[in-house]
Design a protein around this motif. Structure first.
Motif, PDB file in Angstrom:
ATOM      1  N   GLY A  82       0.793  -1.155   0.079  1.00  0.00           N
ATOM      2  CA  GLY A  82       0.023  -0.097  -0.004  1.00  0.00           C
ATOM      3  C   GLY A  82       0.927   1.178   0.004  1.00  0.00           C
ATOM      4  O   GLY A  82       2.162   1.220   0.098  1.00  0.00           O
ATOM      5  N   LEU A  96      -3.842   3.689  -1.209  1.00  0.00           N
ATOM      6  CA  LEU A  96      -3.780   2.468  -1.940  1.00  0.00           C
ATOM      7  C   LEU A  96      -3.617   1.343  -1.156  1.00  0.00           C
ATOM      8  O   LEU A  96      -2.486   1.403  -0.448  1.00  0.00           O
ATOM      9  CB  LEU A  96      -2.386   2.651  -3.248  1.00  0.00           C
ATOM     10  N   TYR A  98      -3.818  -2.864  -1.456  1.00  0.00           N
ATOM     11  CA  TYR A  98      -3.813  -4.145  -2.136  1.00  0.00           C
ATOM     12  C   TYR A  98      -3.363  -5.396  -1.175  1.00  0.00           C
ATOM     13  O   TYR A  98      -2.517  -5.354  -0.516  1.00  0.00           O
ATOM     14  CB  TYR A  98      -2.792  -4.114  -3.179  1.00  0.00           C
ATOM     15  N   TYR A 111      -8.194  -4.891  -4.442  1.00  0.00           N
ATOM     16  CA  TYR A 111      -7.837  -3.573  -4.328  1.00  0.00           C
ATOM     17  C   TYR A 111      -8.966  -2.766  -3.699  1.00  0.00           C
ATOM     18  O   TYR A 111      -9.981  -2.790  -3.763  1.00  0.00           O
ATOM     19  CB  TYR A 111      -7.335  -2.947  -5.608  1.00  0.00           C
ATOM     20  N   THR A 113      -8.716   1.610  -3.520  1.00  0.00           N
ATOM     21  CA  THR A 113      -8.170   2.835  -3.641  1.00  0.00           C
ATOM     22  C   THR A 113      -8.758   3.981  -3.421  1.00  0.00           C
ATOM     23  O   THR A 113      -9.764   3.926  -3.764  1.00  0.00           O
ATOM     24  CB  THR A 113      -7.229   2.564  -5.101  1.00  0.00           C
ATOM     25  N   ASP A 166      -1.635   0.363  -9.779  1.00  0.00           N
ATOM     26  CA  ASP A 166      -2.125   1.537 -10.041  1.00  0.00           C
ATOM     27  C   ASP A 166      -1.240   2.452 -10.417  1.00  0.00           C
ATOM     28  O   ASP A 166       0.012   2.535 -10.019  1.00  0.00           O
ATOM     29  CB  ASP A 166      -3.366   2.234  -9.258  1.00  0.00           C
TER      30      ASP A 166
END
Length: 166
Positions: A82, A96, A98, A111, A113, A166
């Motif tokens: 993250g 973010l 994950y 995910y 985000t 991302d």
């Protein structure tokens, strides 16, 4: 009188319990869950005593994919990564998160985000074919979201990685 439980009976019991409780067993706590835009449910749960972490995908009545299984070593099959940058729009703030794992030449990336610019929030699963590098995105419906992945930032049970998606 002894009660004899066969593997078949046990399997039927597990299916019955999953049907009643959806994708979460009574001894589990949902960490993060949402419905996809095509009507499936994604659930990341852990045993209430921390014995295992498990991913499930499917409908309320049928688990179509479960990873990895209910063992203490299941924690090591998952990685959290993250990035958090505060400051809102003025600082192009991002959050973010994950959780990902690999199964049969596919990487599954759950995910969660947020991008302050545009106030963009996204949840879902990306399925990456490790051979062809093709990516299938399965977006989630934010209205069905339960829980968060950000709790893994400080969790020492899960492996921490640096990869961002991302």
């Amino acid at each position: 009188m002894k009660l004899k439980i066969t593997a078949g009976t046990l399997l039927l019991l597990v299916i019955f319990v999953l049907t009643i409780f959806g994708q979460t067993l009574p001894n589990e706590k949902v960490i993060f869950s949402f419905d996809t835009q095509n009507g499936k449910t994604v659930t990341l749960s852990k045993d209430k005593k921390g014995r295992y972490l498990i991913y499930r995908f499917g409908t309320k009545n049928k688990t179509e994919f479960e990873f990895p299984g209910k063992s203490k070593s299941s924690w090591s099959a998952f990685t959290y990564s993250g990035w958090l940058r505060g400051g809102g729009v003025a600082n192009a703030g991002i959050d973010l998160n994950y959780v990902y794992f690999t199964s049969d030449n596919f990487r599954y990336v759950i995910y969660d985000t947020y991008f302050a610019e545009g106030d963009k929030k996204s949840i879902g699963v990306k399925v990456i074919n490790l051979r062809s590098k093709s990516i299938t995105n399965i977006p989630g419906n934010p209205a069905t979201r339960k829980g968060t992945l950000s709790g893994f930032r400080e969790d020492t049970c899960i492996t921490h990685g640096d990869e961002l998606f991302d």
